[in-house]
Motif scaffolding. Structure first.
Motif, mmCIF file in Angstrom:
data_model
loop_
_atom_site.group_PDB
_atom_site.id
_atom_site.type_symbol
_atom_site.label_atom_id
_atom_site.label_comp_id
_atom_site.label_asym_id
_atom_site.label_seq_id
_atom_site.Cartn_x
_atom_site.Cartn_y
_atom_site.Cartn_z
ATOM 1 N N UNK A 160 5.674 -1.358 -2.845
ATOM 2 C CA UNK A 160 5.613 -2.734 -3.323
ATOM 3 C C UNK A 160 5.769 -3.764 -2.220
ATOM 4 N N UNK A 161 6.441 -3.404 -1.135
ATOM 5 C CA UNK A 161 6.634 -4.330 -0.020
ATOM 6 C C UNK A 161 5.326 -4.660 0.691
ATOM 7 N N UNK A 162 4.301 -3.840 0.515
ATOM 8 C CA UNK A 162 3.001 -4.131 1.133
ATOM 9 C C UNK A 162 2.424 -5.449 0.632
ATOM 10 N N UNK A 163 2.803 -5.817 -0.585
ATOM 11 C CA UNK A 163 2.252 -7.028 -1.184
ATOM 12 C C UNK A 163 2.951 -8.284 -0.683
ATOM 13 N N UNK A 164 4.164 -8.163 -0.178
ATOM 14 C CA UNK A 164 4.886 -9.304 0.376
ATOM 15 C C UNK A 164 4.834 -10.519 -0.532
ATOM 16 N N UNK A 165 4.265 -11.608 -0.039
ATOM 17 C CA UNK A 165 4.222 -12.862 -0.802
ATOM 18 C C UNK A 165 2.859 -13.109 -1.450
ATOM 19 N N UNK A 166 2.011 -12.098 -1.488
ATOM 20 C CA UNK A 166 0.684 -12.282 -2.057
ATOM 21 C C UNK A 166 0.747 -12.571 -3.555
ATOM 22 N N UNK A 167 -0.230 -13.289 -4.027
ATOM 23 C CA UNK A 167 -0.295 -13.634 -5.445
ATOM 24 C C UNK A 167 -1.018 -12.559 -6.259
ATOM 25 N N UNK A 168 -1.871 -11.781 -5.599
ATOM 26 C CA UNK A 168 -2.635 -10.757 -6.311
ATOM 27 C C UNK A 168 -1.788 -9.510 -6.549
ATOM 28 N N UNK A 169 -1.839 -8.950 -7.754
ATOM 29 C CA UNK A 169 -1.027 -7.783 -8.064
ATOM 30 C C UNK A 169 -1.712 -6.462 -7.731
ATOM 31 N N UNK A 170 -2.866 -6.516 -7.072
ATOM 32 C CA UNK A 170 -3.579 -5.274 -6.807
ATOM 33 C C UNK A 170 -4.229 -5.284 -5.432
ATOM 34 N N UNK A 171 -4.582 -4.085 -4.980
ATOM 35 C CA UNK A 171 -5.276 -3.918 -3.714
ATOM 36 C C UNK A 171 -6.386 -2.897 -3.904
ATOM 37 N N UNK A 172 -7.088 -2.607 -2.828
ATOM 38 C CA UNK A 172 -8.204 -1.662 -2.877
ATOM 39 C C UNK A 172 -8.022 -0.642 -1.755
ATOM 40 N N UNK A 173 -8.215 0.639 -2.084
ATOM 41 C CA UNK A 173 -8.186 1.676 -1.055
ATOM 42 C C UNK A 173 -9.419 1.447 -0.178
ATOM 43 N N UNK A 174 -9.169 1.093 1.066
ATOM 44 C CA UNK A 174 -10.254 0.746 1.991
ATOM 45 C C UNK A 174 -10.846 1.991 2.656
ATOM 46 N N UNK A 175 -9.959 2.877 3.168
ATOM 47 C CA UNK A 175 -10.446 4.093 3.814
ATOM 48 C C UNK A 175 -9.326 5.101 3.999
ATOM 49 N N UNK A 176 -9.749 6.352 4.136
ATOM 50 C CA UNK A 176 -8.854 7.461 4.465
ATOM 51 C C UNK A 176 -9.154 7.888 5.892
ATOM 52 N N UNK A 177 -8.100 8.190 6.644
ATOM 53 C CA UNK A 177 -8.247 8.692 8.003
ATOM 54 C C UNK A 177 -8.164 10.214 8.036
ATOM 55 N N UNK A 178 -7.936 10.813 6.892
ATOM 56 C CA UNK A 178 -7.795 12.261 6.759
ATOM 57 C C UNK A 178 -8.695 12.727 5.619
ATOM 58 N N UNK A 179 -8.811 14.042 5.464
ATOM 59 C CA UNK A 179 -9.543 14.605 4.329
ATOM 60 C C UNK A 179 -8.562 15.367 3.447
ATOM 61 N N UNK A 180 -8.895 15.470 2.184
ATOM 62 C CA UNK A 180 -8.055 16.193 1.242
ATOM 63 C C UNK A 180 -7.927 17.649 1.688
ATOM 64 N N UNK A 181 -6.710 18.160 1.652
ATOM 65 C CA UNK A 181 -6.441 19.531 2.074
ATOM 66 C C UNK A 181 -5.966 19.641 3.502
ATOM 67 N N UNK A 182 -6.027 18.543 4.241
ATOM 68 C CA UNK A 182 -5.622 18.531 5.653
ATOM 69 C C UNK A 182 -4.105 18.572 5.771
ATOM 70 N N UNK A 183 -3.626 19.211 6.837
ATOM 71 C CA UNK A 183 -2.200 19.227 7.153
ATOM 72 C C UNK A 183 -1.912 18.022 8.042
ATOM 73 N N UNK A 184 -0.881 17.257 7.671
ATOM 74 C CA UNK A 184 -0.553 16.029 8.391
ATOM 75 C C UNK A 184 0.903 16.060 8.845
ATOM 76 N N UNK A 185 1.223 15.187 9.765
ATOM 77 C CA UNK A 185 2.587 15.079 10.269
ATOM 78 C C UNK A 185 3.245 13.796 9.792
ATOM 79 N N UNK A 186 4.561 13.818 9.678
ATOM 80 C CA UNK A 186 5.325 12.646 9.268
ATOM 81 C C UNK A 186 5.017 11.476 10.188
ATOM 82 N N UNK A 187 4.770 10.301 9.604
ATOM 83 C CA UNK A 187 4.495 9.107 10.370
ATOM 84 C C UNK A 187 3.038 8.937 10.764
ATOM 85 N N UNK A 188 2.217 9.951 10.467
ATOM 86 C CA UNK A 188 0.787 9.873 10.813
ATOM 87 C C UNK A 188 0.074 8.869 9.916
ATOM 88 N N UNK A 189 -0.801 8.083 10.500
ATOM 89 C CA UNK A 189 -1.606 7.114 9.749
ATOM 90 C C UNK A 189 -2.605 7.901 8.910
#
Length: 83
Positions: free
Chosen positions: A8-37
């Motif tokens: 919820x903090x991503x919205x900060x002071x914005x008036x809009x209650x929604x956002x849009x998934x812009x892009x994924x940097x990974x693919x489903x099923x991929x192994x990722x590390x903590x803190x990875x974008x």
């Protein structure tokens, strides 16, 4: 299993209650590390980065162009057990 959600903090002071998934940097099923974008969410005109909360294998739930709100599930994360 953990859920990767939009903070919820991503919205900060914005008036809009929604956002849009812009892009994924990974693919489903991929192994990722903590803190990875792993994704970006557009809220108004700003891109907000989503990072992995822990190491594990990710399964994407919200696809590109999905509309999300604070607390929406973007993906699931199965933590890997050490061998």
């Amino acid at each position: 299993m953990q859920y990767i959600k939009t903070d919820g903090e991503l919205w900060g002071s914005t008036m809009l209650p929604e956002g849009i998934v812009e892009r994924w940097f990974i693919v489903s099923g991929e192994t990722i590390g903590a803190g990875e974008r792993i994704a970006e969410v557009r809220i108004e005109e700003a891109l907000r980065e989503i990072v992995a909360p822990a190491d594990g294998r990710v399964t994407i739930v919200a696809v590109v162009n999905d509309i999300v709100e604070p607390g929406s599930v973007l993906a699931t994360l199965e933590t890997l057990r050490p061998d």
